[in-house]
Design a protein around this motif. Structure first.
Motif, PDB file in Angstrom:
ATOM      1  N   ARG A  42     -11.738   5.995 -22.872  1.00 49.20           N
ATOM      2  CA  ARG A  42     -11.149   7.028 -23.738  1.00 49.20           C
ATOM      3  C   ARG A  42      -9.720   6.660 -24.106  1.00 49.20           C
ATOM      4  NH1 ARG A  42     -12.970  12.293 -23.916  1.00 49.20           N
ATOM      5  NH2 ARG A  42     -11.520  12.331 -25.649  1.00 49.20           N
ATOM      6  N   PRO A  43      -9.550   5.616 -24.911  1.00 53.49           N
ATOM      7  CA  PRO A  43      -8.189   5.186 -25.246  1.00 53.49           C
ATOM      8  C   PRO A  43      -7.361   6.286 -25.900  1.00 53.49           C
ATOM      9  CG  PRO A  43      -9.839   4.005 -26.546  1.00 53.49           C
ATOM     10  CD  PRO A  43     -10.575   4.821 -25.541  1.00 53.49           C
ATOM     11  N   ASP A  44      -8.019   7.250 -26.536  1.00 54.45           N
ATOM     12  CA  ASP A  44      -7.298   8.366 -27.164  1.00 54.45           C
ATOM     13  C   ASP A  44      -6.578   9.221 -26.114  1.00 54.45           C
ATOM     14  OD1 ASP A  44     -10.088   8.943 -26.479  1.00 54.45           O
ATOM     15  OD2 ASP A  44      -9.648  10.982 -27.170  1.00 54.45           O
ATOM     16  N   LEU A  45      -7.076   9.232 -24.873  1.00 59.11           N
ATOM     17  CA  LEU A  45      -6.441  10.002 -23.803  1.00 59.11           C
ATOM     18  C   LEU A  45      -5.405   9.186 -23.031  1.00 59.11           C
ATOM     19  CD1 LEU A  45      -9.552  11.846 -22.314  1.00 59.11           C
ATOM     20  CD2 LEU A  45      -7.859  12.742 -23.926  1.00 59.11           C
ATOM     21  N   ALA A  46      -5.401   7.883 -23.251  1.00 58.22           N
ATOM     22  CA  ALA A  46      -4.514   7.003 -22.493  1.00 58.22           C
ATOM     23  C   ALA A  46      -3.241   6.650 -23.245  1.00 58.22           C
ATOM     24  CB  ALA A  46      -5.264   5.731 -22.121  1.00 58.22           C
ATOM     25  N   ASP A  47      -3.097   7.125 -24.460  1.00 59.99           N
ATOM     26  CA  ASP A  47      -1.932   6.766 -25.277  1.00 59.99           C
ATOM     27  C   ASP A  47      -0.610   7.121 -24.627  1.00 59.99           C
ATOM     28  OD1 ASP A  47      -3.477   5.690 -27.255  1.00 59.99           O
ATOM     29  OD2 ASP A  47      -3.432   7.469 -28.543  1.00 59.99           O
ATOM     30  N   ASP A  48      -0.594   8.185 -23.874  1.00 54.82           N
ATOM     31  CA  ASP A  48       0.671   8.696 -23.332  1.00 54.82           C
ATOM     32  C   ASP A  48       0.927   8.255 -21.892  1.00 54.82           C
ATOM     33  OD1 ASP A  48       3.007  10.109 -23.819  1.00 54.82           O
ATOM     34  OD2 ASP A  48       2.205  11.970 -22.989  1.00 54.82           O
ATOM     35  N   LEU A  49       0.333   7.151 -21.461  1.00 51.98           N
ATOM     36  CA  LEU A  49       0.453   6.723 -20.071  1.00 51.98           C
ATOM     37  C   LEU A  49       1.356   5.511 -19.868  1.00 51.98           C
ATOM     38  CD1 LEU A  49      -3.279   7.086 -18.985  1.00 51.98           C
ATOM     39  CD2 LEU A  49      -1.397   8.689 -18.603  1.00 51.98           C
ATOM     40  N   ASP A  50       1.912   4.978 -20.930  1.00 57.17           N
ATOM     41  CA  ASP A  50       2.722   3.760 -20.807  1.00 57.17           C
ATOM     42  C   ASP A  50       3.972   3.965 -19.950  1.00 57.17           C
ATOM     43  OD1 ASP A  50       0.904   2.360 -22.312  1.00 57.17           O
ATOM     44  OD2 ASP A  50       2.000   2.632 -24.200  1.00 57.17           O
ATOM     45  N   HIS A  51       4.456   5.198 -19.852  1.00 52.41           N
ATOM     46  CA  HIS A  51       5.668   5.488 -19.080  1.00 52.41           C
ATOM     47  C   HIS A  51       5.421   5.560 -17.566  1.00 52.41           C
ATOM     48  CE1 HIS A  51       3.676   9.352 -19.379  1.00 52.41           C
ATOM     49  NE2 HIS A  51       4.404   9.748 -18.357  1.00 52.41           N
TER      50      HIS A  51
END
Length: 133
Positions: A74-83
């Motif tokens: 689910r790359p759409d849910l992982a967008d905000d995990l880079d931090h």
């Protein structure tokens, strides 16, 4: 979500719940120090030992596995995990600093200003709560 991912998510939620309980204890220690009382420094040291060992050894690797599953399925849910890796490094830094201060107090090897200890404890608690949210 597959069964393994479900189990992992439940473990992470339980970890966060337990860490929140421990953070409540740290917050109580801050209140004591702000009132001019000495906290239970042995308890303080045990809390910081747990908080500086368990997350890096167990919790964060579990998060890494879950985030990788998210990125794949689910790359759409992982967008905000880079931090997250940066936050883990900052938590380790803040926790190590606080643990060192408390260990120095317990060992009688250093003088740590009450104000500094209060600030560092509150900063650690605040940052970890933000991270868990």
């Amino acid at each position: 979500m597959d069964a393994d991912a479900r189990i992992l998510m439940n473990e992470l939620r339980l970890d966060h719940r337990n860490m929140a309980i421990v953070l409540n204890l740290l917050d109580e220690l801050v209140v004591e120090m702000e009132a001019g009382r000495d906290p239970d420094f042995e308890l303080f040291e045990e809390i910081m030992r747990y908080m500086t060992v368990y997350p890096d050894a167990v919790h964060h690797p579990k998060e890494d596995v879950m985030y990788e599953k998210l990125r794949t399925k689910r790359p759409d849910l992982a967008d905000d995990l880079d931090h997250v890796p940066d936050e883990h490094r900052e938590l380790a830094r803040l926790g190590s600093l606080l643990r060192s201060e408390v260990e120095a107090i317990n060992a009688g090897s250093a003088v740590v200003r009450r104000g500094r200890l209060i600030e560092d404890t509150a900063a650690y608690s605040r940052f970890l709560r933000k991270h868990m949210a």
